[in-house]
Design a protein around this motif. Structure first.
Motif, PDB file in Angstrom:
ATOM      1  N   VAL A 170     -10.920  -2.182   6.498  1.00  0.00           N
ATOM      2  CA  VAL A 170      -9.785  -1.651   5.741  1.00  0.00           C
ATOM      3  C   VAL A 170      -9.503  -2.531   4.526  1.00  0.00           C
ATOM      4  N   ALA A 171      -9.557  -3.848   4.717  1.00  0.00           N
ATOM      5  CA  ALA A 171      -9.290  -4.779   3.613  1.00  0.00           C
ATOM      6  C   ALA A 171     -10.298  -4.594   2.484  1.00  0.00           C
ATOM      7  N   GLN A 172     -11.567  -4.482   2.828  1.00  0.00           N
ATOM      8  CA  GLN A 172     -12.598  -4.320   1.799  1.00  0.00           C
ATOM      9  C   GLN A 172     -12.489  -2.971   1.112  1.00  0.00           C
ATOM     10  N   TRP A 173     -12.030  -1.953   1.832  1.00  0.00           N
ATOM     11  CA  TRP A 173     -11.835  -0.637   1.220  1.00  0.00           C
ATOM     12  C   TRP A 173     -10.654  -0.664   0.255  1.00  0.00           C
ATOM     13  N   VAL A 174      -9.570  -1.323   0.641  1.00  0.00           N
ATOM     14  CA  VAL A 174      -8.369  -1.356  -0.198  1.00  0.00           C
ATOM     15  C   VAL A 174      -8.654  -2.017  -1.540  1.00  0.00           C
ATOM     16  N   VAL A 175      -9.448  -3.082  -1.548  1.00  0.00           N
ATOM     17  CA  VAL A 175      -9.658  -3.803  -2.808  1.00  0.00           C
ATOM     18  C   VAL A 175     -10.547  -3.033  -3.786  1.00  0.00           C
ATOM     19  N   THR A 176     -11.113  -1.903  -3.353  1.00  0.00           N
ATOM     20  CA  THR A 176     -11.830  -1.066  -4.325  1.00  0.00           C
ATOM     21  C   THR A 176     -10.852  -0.453  -5.318  1.00  0.00           C
ATOM     22  N   ASN A 177      -9.554  -0.544  -5.018  1.00  0.00           N
ATOM     23  CA  ASN A 177      -8.522  -0.054  -5.930  1.00  0.00           C
ATOM     24  C   ASN A 177      -8.106  -1.094  -6.968  1.00  0.00           C
ATOM     25  N   LEU A 178      -8.702  -2.288  -6.928  1.00  0.00           N
ATOM     26  CA  LEU A 178      -8.380  -3.317  -7.918  1.00  0.00           C
ATOM     27  C   LEU A 178      -9.217  -3.124  -9.181  1.00  0.00           C
ATOM     28  N   ARG A 179      -8.592  -3.266 -10.330  1.00  0.00           N
ATOM     29  CA  ARG A 179      -9.256  -3.131 -11.617  1.00  0.00           C
ATOM     30  C   ARG A 179      -9.130  -4.437 -12.398  1.00  0.00           C
ATOM     31  N   GLN A 180     -10.216  -4.860 -13.011  1.00  0.00           N
ATOM     32  CA  GLN A 180     -10.174  -6.083 -13.792  1.00  0.00           C
ATOM     33  C   GLN A 180      -9.256  -5.900 -14.987  1.00  0.00           C
ATOM     34  N   THR A 181      -8.432  -6.891 -15.254  1.00  0.00           N
ATOM     35  CA  THR A 181      -7.443  -6.813 -16.323  1.00  0.00           C
ATOM     36  C   THR A 181      -7.974  -7.490 -17.571  1.00  0.00           C
ATOM     37  N   GLY A 182      -8.418  -6.710 -18.547  1.00  0.00           N
ATOM     38  CA  GLY A 182      -8.895  -7.241 -19.816  1.00  0.00           C
ATOM     39  C   GLY A 182     -10.057  -8.197 -19.634  1.00  0.00           C
ATOM     40  N   PRO A 183     -10.202  -9.111 -20.576  1.00  0.00           N
ATOM     41  CA  PRO A 183     -11.314 -10.065 -20.515  1.00  0.00           C
ATOM     42  C   PRO A 183     -11.113 -11.176 -19.491  1.00  0.00           C
ATOM     43  N   SER A 184      -9.892 -11.292 -18.976  1.00  0.00           N
ATOM     44  CA  SER A 184      -9.600 -12.354 -18.015  1.00  0.00           C
ATOM     45  C   SER A 184     -10.211 -12.003 -16.664  1.00  0.00           C
ATOM     46  N   SER A 185     -10.144 -12.923 -15.763  1.00  0.00           N
ATOM     47  CA  SER A 185     -10.734 -12.723 -14.439  1.00  0.00           C
ATOM     48  C   SER A 185      -9.720 -12.192 -13.432  1.00  0.00           C
ATOM     49  N   SER A 186      -8.511 -11.859 -13.883  1.00  0.00           N
ATOM     50  CA  SER A 186      -7.498 -11.348 -12.962  1.00  0.00           C
ATOM     51  C   SER A 186      -7.689  -9.859 -12.719  1.00  0.00           C
ATOM     52  N   PHE A 187      -7.057  -9.360 -11.641  1.00  0.00           N
ATOM     53  CA  PHE A 187      -7.181  -7.960 -11.257  1.00  0.00           C
ATOM     54  C   PHE A 187      -5.786  -7.374 -11.054  1.00  0.00           C
ATOM     55  N   SER A 188      -5.667  -6.076 -11.289  1.00  0.00           N
ATOM     56  CA  SER A 188      -4.412  -5.374 -11.023  1.00  0.00           C
ATOM     57  C   SER A 188      -4.735  -4.097 -10.237  1.00  0.00           C
ATOM     58  N   TRP A 189      -3.721  -3.566  -9.554  1.00  0.00           N
ATOM     59  CA  TRP A 189      -3.932  -2.391  -8.714  1.00  0.00           C
ATOM     60  C   TRP A 189      -4.078  -1.133  -9.560  1.00  0.00           C
ATOM     61  N   GLY A 190      -5.029  -0.293  -9.188  1.00  0.00           N
ATOM     62  CA  GLY A 190      -5.290   0.939  -9.919  1.00  0.00           C
ATOM     63  C   GLY A 190      -4.591   2.129  -9.296  1.00  0.00           C
ATOM     64  N   PHE A 191      -3.388   1.928  -8.779  1.00  0.00           N
ATOM     65  CA  PHE A 191      -2.624   3.057  -8.242  1.00  0.00           C
ATOM     66  C   PHE A 191      -1.139   2.817  -8.440  1.00  0.00           C
ATOM     67  N   ASP A 192      -0.362   3.866  -8.273  1.00  0.00           N
ATOM     68  CA  ASP A 192       1.096   3.796  -8.337  1.00  0.00           C
ATOM     69  C   ASP A 192       1.595   3.673  -6.899  1.00  0.00           C
ATOM     70  N   LEU A 193       1.813   2.450  -6.452  1.00  0.00           N
ATOM     71  CA  LEU A 193       2.114   2.213  -5.043  1.00  0.00           C
ATOM     72  C   LEU A 193       3.469   2.792  -4.639  1.00  0.00           C
ATOM     73  N   LYS A 194       4.434   2.761  -5.541  1.00  0.00           N
ATOM     74  CA  LYS A 194       5.744   3.336  -5.226  1.00  0.00           C
ATOM     75  C   LYS A 194       5.606   4.838  -5.001  1.00  0.00           C
TER      76      LYS A 194
END
Length: 391
Positions: A273-297
């Motif tokens: 489940v954990a590995q499936w959930v992180v498929t919703n993470l998208r890389q944020t710009g040129p940096s190495s950070s990630f943000s969620w690709g869904f509207d969780l609310k």
């Protein structure tokens, strides 16, 4: 081989856009106000694919860079603007989608309206999923049934559809209405609806809300979901409400996917489940950070609606020409109470008497994630819906 498209017929030479295309109101995810072309890796070794993004309707032209592909993937958002220059204060029905077409399909939504559309199936994902969940399965279906096309949709608040603000309420019914608007805009009449989990209730809601643009006969597949009360999984199974609640406590940006996987496992969720959930993470710009690709609310509201929505009425009074198939996964029997099974079996006889259909199927050697746990078995069961079709 199967192709994927949403606005042109795959395998045909590209031509200049028609006036109808320029004024269609189609716009691409993340490219409003500009045109862009993106290349992706080929899904098959012997096939050339391209990705075209259509410009918004207010632009006069849209370009598509092509290198003589045999199949194309076009991903776009569809809204309810019907003519160039028309003011629409609150455009609705916007969704991201892929249209996977079999090799024998020679059709697009901008062709002469007198030309019948090919048989179409709609594949719907569950909570916290996306249309990508169905990608490889849809291509397999298109290869086996080359005269069919398969519409894969990101439900509201999910995947690329999350990039567009949707009006509340975020419910099973509103998600179903989105898709009804989409298929009407594309001028397709689905012959088969396949919905996994939350998507299963969405498919039932589509039948409940509208006789058109649903065809008759139409076959509905509800995969590992019941029409009424939602019974969460047991130990070792997914608990969507708890998962959504935990994700809401996490920062909107994270430094790595591994960090999120570790946090989910520590919280008691399974590694799968954990590995499936992180498929919703998208890389944020040129940096190495990630943000969620869904509207969780919005997704939290949708899941609450999923728990509260009762669609037994449509199952126990199935419209003529509709055949509803329930598929329960063998290893998630705890989701199915005895009363659910009894009501479905009783509905089978009622539907047969009224010229409709209800049927129960069991997928062996599978948990809730039916298209991942036993794709071969699922393919064999679903194939009956695509065989022997005559347009």
């Amino acid at each position: 081989m199967a192709g994927v498209a949403n606005f042109r017929t795959c395998g045909c030479p590209q031509k200049p856009l028609l006036a109808a295309e320029r004024g269609s109101g189609l716009s691409s995810v993340g490219s409003v106000g500009r045109r862009s072309t993106v290349r992706i890796l080929r899904p098959f070794e012997d096939e050339a694919f391209c990705v075209g993004r259509l410009a918004p309707g207010h632009l006069k032209k849209a370009s598509l860079k092509v290198a003589r592909p045999r199949s194309c993937i076009h991903m776009a958002l569809v809204d309810e603007r019907h003519a160039l220059g028309r003011d629409v204060a609150k455009p609705s029905g916007i969704l991201a989608y892929d249209l996977v077409q079999g090799a024998l399909v020679r059709w697009s939504s901008v062709m002469d309206k007198s030309i019948p559309d090919p048989p179409t199936a709609v594949l719907l994902h569950g909570i916290l999923g996306s249309r990508k969940n169905w990608g490889s399965f849809a291509r397999r279906l298109a290869q086996e049934f080359p005269m069919w096309q398969f519409l894969l949709v990101d439900l509201r608040c999910h995947g690329d559809s999350a990039l567009v603000e949707k009006s509340a309420p975020h419910t099973v019914a509103s998600a179903a209405l989105d898709i009804l608007k989409l298929v009407a805009r594309l001028r397709v009449t689905p012959r088969v609806l396949v919905g996994h989990s939350f998507g299963g209730k969405v498919a039932l809601s589509m039948v409940e809300q509208a006789a058109k643009p649903l065809a008759r006969p139409v076959k509905v597949w509800v995969l590992d979901a019941t029409p009424g009360k939602v019974r969460p999984g047991g130990d070792g199974e997914d608990h969507p409400a708890e998962l959504i609640a935990f994700l809401s406590t996490m920062p909107k940006q994270v430094s790595s996917k591994r960090e999120v996987v570790r946090a989910l496992i520590q919280e008691g969720f399974s590694k799968d489940v954990a590995q499936w959930v992180v498929t919703n993470l998208r890389q944020t710009g040129p940096s190495s950070s990630f943000s969620w690709g869904f509207d969780l609310k919005g997704i939290a509201e949708m899941y609450k609606s999923y728990e509260e929505t009762n669609l037994w009425k449509i199952v126990e009074d199935v419209p003529r020409g509709v055949h509803v198939n329930f598929l329960k996964a063998e290893r998630s029997l705890h989701r199915w109470a005895l009363e659910d099974l009894q009501r479905i079996h009783a509905a089978e006889q009622l539907a047969a008497d009224e010229g409709a259909g209800v049927q129960m199927h069991v997928l062996e050697d599978a948990g809730h994630w039916v298209h991942a746990d036993n794709p071969d078995g699922l393919f064999r069961i679903l194939s009956s819906s695509f065989q022997g079709f005559k347009s």
